[in-house]
Enzyme design. Structure first.
Site, PDB file in Angstrom:
ATOM      1  N   LYS A   1      12.630  30.536 -22.055  1.00 18.86           N
ATOM      2  CA  LYS A   1      12.856  30.885 -20.739  1.00 18.86           C
ATOM      3  C   LYS A   1      11.472  30.396 -19.789  1.00 18.86           C
ATOM      4  O   LYS A   1      11.873  30.034 -18.938  1.00 18.86           O
ATOM      5  CB  LYS A   1      12.862  32.412 -20.618  1.00 18.86           C
ATOM      6  CG  LYS A   1      14.148  32.915 -21.323  1.00 18.86           C
ATOM      7  CD  LYS A   1      13.965  34.631 -20.765  1.00 18.86           C
ATOM      8  CE  LYS A   1      12.930  35.422 -21.674  1.00 18.86           C
ATOM      9  NZ  LYS A   1      13.012  35.778 -23.107  1.00 18.86           N
TER      10      LYS A   1
ATOM     11  N   ARG B   1      15.902  43.431 -17.758  1.00 22.29           N
ATOM     12  CA  ARG B   1      16.150  43.257 -19.139  1.00 22.29           C
ATOM     13  C   ARG B   1      17.053  44.626 -19.433  1.00 22.29           C
ATOM     14  O   ARG B   1      17.519  44.721 -20.599  1.00 22.29           O
ATOM     15  CB  ARG B   1      15.036  43.350 -19.748  1.00 22.29           C
ATOM     16  CG  ARG B   1      14.754  42.160 -20.327  1.00 22.29           C
ATOM     17  CD  ARG B   1      13.479  42.237 -21.230  1.00 22.29           C
ATOM     18  NE  ARG B   1      12.814  41.728 -22.136  1.00 22.29           N
ATOM     19  CZ  ARG B   1      12.037  40.597 -21.869  1.00 22.29           C
ATOM     20  NH1 ARG B   1      11.817  40.119 -20.675  1.00 22.29           N
ATOM     21  NH2 ARG B   1      11.752  39.728 -22.932  1.00 22.29           N
TER      22      ARG B   1
ATOM     23  N   ARG C   1       5.940  29.609 -33.350  1.00 23.58           N
ATOM     24  CA  ARG C   1       5.173  30.042 -32.394  1.00 23.58           C
ATOM     25  C   ARG C   1       3.868  30.714 -32.582  1.00 23.58           C
ATOM     26  O   ARG C   1       2.823  30.358 -32.122  1.00 23.58           O
ATOM     27  CB  ARG C   1       5.707  30.229 -30.985  1.00 23.58           C
ATOM     28  CG  ARG C   1       5.024  30.496 -29.694  1.00 23.58           C
ATOM     29  CD  ARG C   1       5.817  31.133 -28.545  1.00 23.58           C
ATOM     30  NE  ARG C   1       5.945  32.346 -28.467  1.00 23.58           N
ATOM     31  CZ  ARG C   1       6.782  32.965 -27.607  1.00 23.58           C
ATOM     32  NH1 ARG C   1       7.264  32.233 -26.677  1.00 23.58           N
ATOM     33  NH2 ARG C   1       6.892  34.106 -27.807  1.00 23.58           N
TER      34      ARG C   1
ATOM     35  N   ARG D   1       0.008  35.487 -29.746  1.00 25.20           N
ATOM     36  CA  ARG D   1       0.840  36.704 -29.325  1.00 25.20           C
ATOM     37  C   ARG D   1       0.993  37.782 -30.672  1.00 25.20           C
ATOM     38  O   ARG D   1       1.634  37.155 -31.665  1.00 25.20           O
ATOM     39  CB  ARG D   1       2.134  36.319 -28.825  1.00 25.20           C
ATOM     40  CG  ARG D   1       2.064  35.991 -27.152  1.00 25.20           C
ATOM     41  CD  ARG D   1       3.158  35.747 -26.709  1.00 25.20           C
ATOM     42  NE  ARG D   1       4.355  36.689 -26.797  1.00 25.20           N
ATOM     43  CZ  ARG D   1       5.422  36.470 -26.050  1.00 25.20           C
ATOM     44  NH1 ARG D   1       5.643  35.382 -25.288  1.00 25.20           N
ATOM     45  NH2 ARG D   1       6.281  37.476 -26.006  1.00 25.20           N
TER      46      ARG D   1
ATOM     47  N   ARG E   1      12.759  42.947 -31.310  1.00 24.55           N
ATOM     48  CA  ARG E   1      12.999  42.272 -29.764  1.00 24.55           C
ATOM     49  C   ARG E   1      14.186  41.869 -29.694  1.00 24.55           C
ATOM     50  O   ARG E   1      14.854  42.079 -28.762  1.00 24.55           O
ATOM     51  CB  ARG E   1      11.744  41.220 -29.503  1.00 24.55           C
ATOM     52  CG  ARG E   1      10.553  41.591 -29.226  1.00 24.55           C
ATOM     53  CD  ARG E   1       9.269  40.620 -29.715  1.00 24.55           C
ATOM     54  NE  ARG E   1       9.477  39.326 -28.971  1.00 24.55           N
ATOM     55  CZ  ARG E   1       8.723  38.168 -29.216  1.00 24.55           C
ATOM     56  NH1 ARG E   1       8.131  38.382 -30.180  1.00 24.55           N
ATOM     57  NH2 ARG E   1       8.844  37.309 -28.172  1.00 24.55           N
TER      58      ARG E   1
HETATM   59  P1  ADP Z   1      10.103  37.332 -24.850  1.00 24.32           P
HETATM   60  O1  ADP Z   1      11.376  37.033 -24.031  1.00 24.32           O
HETATM   61  O2  ADP Z   1       9.866  35.950 -25.800  1.00 24.32           O
HETATM   62  O3  ADP Z   1      10.249  38.562 -25.786  1.00 24.32           O
HETATM   63  P2  ADP Z   1       8.600  38.006 -22.685  1.00 24.32           P
HETATM   64  O4  ADP Z   1       7.190  37.644 -22.203  1.00 24.32           O
HETATM   65  O5  ADP Z   1       9.635  38.001 -21.766  1.00 24.32           O
HETATM   66  O6  ADP Z   1       8.870  37.353 -24.055  1.00 24.32           O
HETATM   67  O7  ADP Z   1       8.431  39.639 -22.593  1.00 24.32           O
HETATM   68  C1  ADP Z   1       7.278  40.107 -23.944  1.00 24.32           C
HETATM   69  C2  ADP Z   1       7.330  41.665 -23.848  1.00 24.32           C
HETATM   70  O8  ADP Z   1       7.281  42.160 -22.448  1.00 24.32           O
HETATM   71  C3  ADP Z   1       8.956  42.269 -24.225  1.00 24.32           C
HETATM   72  O9  ADP Z   1       9.429  42.338 -25.813  1.00 24.32           O
HETATM   73  C4  ADP Z   1       8.636  43.721 -23.325  1.00 24.32           C
HETATM   74  O10 ADP Z   1       8.076  44.423 -24.370  1.00 24.32           O
HETATM   75  C5  ADP Z   1       8.143  43.261 -22.328  1.00 24.32           C
HETATM   76  N1  ADP Z   1       8.808  43.086 -21.130  1.00 24.32           N
HETATM   77  C6  ADP Z   1       8.991  41.957 -20.415  1.00 24.32           C
HETATM   78  N2  ADP Z   1       9.790  41.975 -19.399  1.00 24.32           N
HETATM   79  C7  ADP Z   1      10.113  43.336 -19.509  1.00 24.32           C
HETATM   80  C8  ADP Z   1      11.334  43.998 -18.559  1.00 24.32           C
HETATM   81  N3  ADP Z   1      11.737  43.383 -17.930  1.00 24.32           N
HETATM   82  N4  ADP Z   1      11.656  45.226 -19.083  1.00 24.32           N
HETATM   83  C9  ADP Z   1      10.858  45.522 -20.148  1.00 24.32           C
HETATM   84  N5  ADP Z   1       9.943  45.197 -21.083  1.00 24.32           N
HETATM   85  C10 ADP Z   1       9.582  43.826 -20.542  1.00 24.32           C
END
Ligand code: ADP
Length: 183
Positions: free
Chosen positions: A14, A89, A128, A134, A145
């Site tokens: 993404k 999400r 990664r 991370r 996740r």
């Molecule tokens: P990925 O899609 O690789 O898990 P992101 O950087 O999009 O990575 O998200 C990392 C973490 O941040 C998620 O696992 C969650 O804990 C939190 N997060 C990000 N965006 C949201 C959201 N819109 N709602 C709730 N938690 C979020």
């Protein structure tokens, strides 16, 4: 005016694709994940509240996320649109986003779902994890996740499918080809 949502399971790519779209349409990328990581780094109140949930691979509370996004889209650089990366999400986030769009007298153009099979996403994230630093790129947390994605984010895709603005893109192609199929 371009308002795009980009979703996909963890590791779908993404962030990479959102950057391309951001450049192509000259609209800012709003990544809730990046914003949360920045908050943790800063040690802000939001960061403190989000840290443990993120490290466990759970979703941060809808309240915190909505506040974050609401503030961000009110900034002047968002007047011509934006690309939401990893937001909304949950069904509640999607529902509230609808209200925010109405209030701003605007609407969403499309939701792009980047599709990647589960085992590919695990493999990518483990890889990664070797360099990303991370703390959530390890197998136990990656599985969580994915579980969160399947349980809470798949209903969001259906929400936009029903609205008729859902587009699916195959995320296992090369970065360039994925980009081409998006644009
Ligand atoms: P990925 O899609 O690789 O898990 P992101 O950087 O999009 O990575 O998200 C990392 C973490 O941040 C998620 O696992 C969650 O804990 C939190 N997060 C990000 N965006 C949201 C959201 N819109 N709602 C709730 N938690 C979020």
């Amino acid at each position: 005016m371009m308002r795009i949502i980009l979703l996909g399971p963890p590791g779908a790519g993404k962030g990479t694709q959102a950057q391309f779209i951001s450049k192509e349409y000259d609209i800012p990328q709003i990544s809730t994940g990046d914003m949360l990581r920045a908050a943790i780094k800063e040690g802000s109140e939001l960061g403190k509240q989000a840290k443990d949930v993120m490290n466990a691979g759970g979703l941060v509370s809808d309240d915190l996320i909505i506040n974050l996004v609401q503030e961000r889209i009110a900034k002047p650089d968002c007047v011509n649109g934006c690309i939401f990366d990893g937001f909304p999400r949950t069904y509640i986030q999607a529902y509230i986003l609808e209200g925010l769009m109405l209030k701003l007298n605007t609407s969403l153009n499309c939701l792009i779902s980047l599709n990647v099979p589960e085992e590919e996403s695990v493999a990518r994230l483990l890889n990664r994890g070797k360099t990303s630093g991370r703390s959530d790129d390890n197998e136990k947390v990656i599985r969580n996740r994915l579980k969160e994605y399947n349980e809470k984010t798949l209903p969001v895709l259906q929400f936009y499918r029903d609205k008729g603005i859902y587009v699916e893109v195959n995320g296992i192609d090369t970065i360039e080809n994925v980009n081409l199929s998006i644009t």
